[in-house]
Design a protein around this motif. Sequence first.
Motif, PDB file in Angstrom:
ATOM      1  N   SER A 109      22.011  70.140 -13.592  1.00  0.00           N
ATOM      2  CA  SER A 109      21.335  69.765 -12.343  1.00  0.00           C
ATOM      3  C   SER A 109      22.328  69.304 -11.287  1.00  0.00           C
ATOM      4  O   SER A 109      22.168  69.587 -10.101  1.00  0.00           O
ATOM      5  CB  SER A 109      20.360  68.613 -12.591  1.00  0.00           C
ATOM      6  OG  SER A 109      19.251  69.077 -13.272  1.00  0.00           O
ATOM      7  N   PHE A 145      17.717  73.635 -15.582  1.00  0.00           N
ATOM      8  CA  PHE A 145      17.932  72.675 -14.499  1.00  0.00           C
ATOM      9  C   PHE A 145      17.784  71.255 -15.034  1.00  0.00           C
ATOM     10  O   PHE A 145      16.866  70.516 -14.664  1.00  0.00           O
ATOM     11  CB  PHE A 145      16.910  72.917 -13.382  1.00  0.00           C
ATOM     12  CG  PHE A 145      17.111  74.186 -12.603  1.00  0.00           C
ATOM     13  CD1 PHE A 145      17.872  75.229 -13.105  1.00  0.00           C
ATOM     14  CD2 PHE A 145      16.530  74.338 -11.349  1.00  0.00           C
ATOM     15  CE1 PHE A 145      18.043  76.407 -12.393  1.00  0.00           C
ATOM     16  CE2 PHE A 145      16.695  75.508 -10.619  1.00  0.00           C
ATOM     17  CZ  PHE A 145      17.441  76.537 -11.138  1.00  0.00           C
ATOM     18  N   HIS A 185      27.325  72.851 -17.541  1.00  0.00           N
ATOM     19  CA  HIS A 185      25.918  73.245 -17.654  1.00  0.00           C
ATOM     20  C   HIS A 185      25.195  72.497 -18.774  1.00  0.00           C
ATOM     21  O   HIS A 185      24.062  72.855 -19.103  1.00  0.00           O
ATOM     22  CB  HIS A 185      25.813  74.742 -17.901  1.00  0.00           C
ATOM     23  CG  HIS A 185      26.453  75.197 -19.185  1.00  0.00           C
ATOM     24  ND1 HIS A 185      27.570  74.614 -19.711  1.00  0.00           N
ATOM     25  CD2 HIS A 185      26.111  76.189 -20.037  1.00  0.00           C
ATOM     26  CE1 HIS A 185      27.896  75.239 -20.832  1.00  0.00           C
ATOM     27  NE2 HIS A 185      27.019  76.191 -21.056  1.00  0.00           N
ATOM     28  N   THR A 236      25.932  82.085 -15.522  1.00  0.00           N
ATOM     29  CA  THR A 236      26.141  81.285 -14.313  1.00  0.00           C
ATOM     30  C   THR A 236      26.504  82.264 -13.199  1.00  0.00           C
ATOM     31  O   THR A 236      26.724  83.449 -13.462  1.00  0.00           O
ATOM     32  CB  THR A 236      27.318  80.297 -14.479  1.00  0.00           C
ATOM     33  OG1 THR A 236      28.501  81.055 -14.679  1.00  0.00           O
ATOM     34  CG2 THR A 236      27.105  79.348 -15.634  1.00  0.00           C
ATOM     35  N   SER A 237      26.615  81.736 -11.977  1.00  0.00           N
ATOM     36  CA  SER A 237      26.915  82.638 -10.853  1.00  0.00           C
ATOM     37  C   SER A 237      28.256  83.342 -11.037  1.00  0.00           C
ATOM     38  O   SER A 237      28.459  84.434 -10.532  1.00  0.00           O
ATOM     39  CB  SER A 237      26.921  81.839  -9.552  1.00  0.00           C
ATOM     40  OG  SER A 237      27.766  80.717  -9.696  1.00  0.00           O
ATOM     41  N   LEU A 290      20.157  79.341 -17.401  1.00  0.00           N
ATOM     42  CA  LEU A 290      20.671  78.011 -17.098  1.00  0.00           C
ATOM     43  C   LEU A 290      19.494  77.064 -16.871  1.00  0.00           C
ATOM     44  O   LEU A 290      18.599  77.354 -16.077  1.00  0.00           O
ATOM     45  CB  LEU A 290      21.500  78.104 -15.817  1.00  0.00           C
ATOM     46  CG  LEU A 290      22.230  76.865 -15.381  1.00  0.00           C
ATOM     47  CD1 LEU A 290      23.476  76.666 -16.246  1.00  0.00           C
ATOM     48  CD2 LEU A 290      22.635  76.970 -13.919  1.00  0.00           C
ATOM     49  N   CYS A 332      24.593  78.066 -10.369  1.00  0.00           N
ATOM     50  CA  CYS A 332      23.295  78.718 -10.620  1.00  0.00           C
ATOM     51  C   CYS A 332      23.261  80.171 -10.126  1.00  0.00           C
ATOM     52  O   CYS A 332      23.534  80.437  -8.961  1.00  0.00           O
ATOM     53  CB  CYS A 332      22.188  77.918  -9.926  1.00  0.00           C
ATOM     54  SG  CYS A 332      20.565  78.508 -10.416  1.00  0.00           S
ATOM     55  N   LEU A 343      24.284  72.556  -9.868  1.00  0.00           N
ATOM     56  CA  LEU A 343      23.532  73.783  -9.597  1.00  0.00           C
ATOM     57  C   LEU A 343      24.122  74.639  -8.485  1.00  0.00           C
ATOM     58  O   LEU A 343      24.222  75.858  -8.612  1.00  0.00           O
ATOM     59  CB  LEU A 343      22.083  73.437  -9.234  1.00  0.00           C
ATOM     60  CG  LEU A 343      21.143  73.187 -10.410  1.00  0.00           C
ATOM     61  CD1 LEU A 343      19.739  72.951  -9.896  1.00  0.00           C
ATOM     62  CD2 LEU A 343      21.162  74.343 -11.388  1.00  0.00           C
TER      63      LEU A 343
END
Length: 352
Positions: free
Chosen positions: A207, A202, A36, A171-172, A200, A214, A210
């Motif tokens: 990026s 981008f 990230h 994060t997810s 987070l 994300c 993601l």
Amino acid sequence: MDDNQLSTSQENIKLLVGPHQVAIDVTNKCNLRCLHCYNNSGENQVIADELSDDDIRKFVDELADMGIYNICYCGGEPLLRRKLLFECTAKLKEAGVPNISMVTNGLLLTKEVAKEIKESGINRVQISLDGARAVSHDRIRNKKGVYEQAIRAINNLKSVGINANIAFTPTSFNIGEFEDVHALLRGLELYDIDFRLQPLMFMGRASENLKDICPSPEMYRELLKKVYKINKEGIEPHITWGDPVDHLIRFTEQPVCNNQCMIRANGDIVASTYLPLVVGNIRKHTLQEYWEAGLRDIWSFKVVREFGVQIKCIADMEGTNPLYPRVWVDKDIYIDLIDDDLNDLEQLKKYL
Ligand code: SF4
């Protein structure tokens, strides 16, 4: 704000003789390659042209004379240049700078280094903890074993009397652990600290990753409910939600006095770390010269505002205008506050 208020505010800005806060990337080299990392540390375009030790010494001498209030050593991993930082800190302490802070991933923060940090006079250290368990922290940090090292670093600092501030990036796959991280900090007796969450961003390496990392809007909503509940109940440590877009919206809608200064590892001065625009370089002119030329009022310049208004939400950080460079990916636009005209939008044409 009416015209009278605006002109009073512009007059007041002139009273500020230097920035209160300075953040300098002392290096963009890093011993990690986190998924990230917003500025692509370890691999970005700035690394080849980093400030030398003498460049940094000279700059710190200038900061000592300006009488700043706070300096943050950022990166990359600042402890890769720790001997230089300890030397600079001694000068800044002697000059009476009250807050000297650093951010670190903790890998190099042994007991001995913790002692050196304390003795040097650095009084605030932020360590990232991106999970309550090794499996999630190590996954985002892209290396096994670094969770244990972050915990060890926190404890090493504690043993010399420094309670680390903690940063957590959702994060997810770690967002569900947020409350456990908060409980973990209580278990480590970190109550009176800044526990900082920032969404987070981008940008940079984030990026590229993601789709794997994300969080969804629903996940963020749940997270914010938990943050609100913990803070409302007054359970320490207090949680700060850092909004990286907020300053861009406020400062472009209503230019205000700029009390901060951000320097990249190659000496570039930026109005915001999230814009692909460089407004000067400390190897070209002194910070004092930039300050007096308008750095203290940087958000009133048309070119700076042109970039600032592009970003209204985090997704815009990837770049809304295909003509403009993507920050930390493409080459930045350089319009010097002293040598060029930051109010002349026509100058952008030669870059586009
Ligand atoms: S997020 Fe921090 S530790 Fe990770 S690569 Fe970037 S600078 Fe290094």
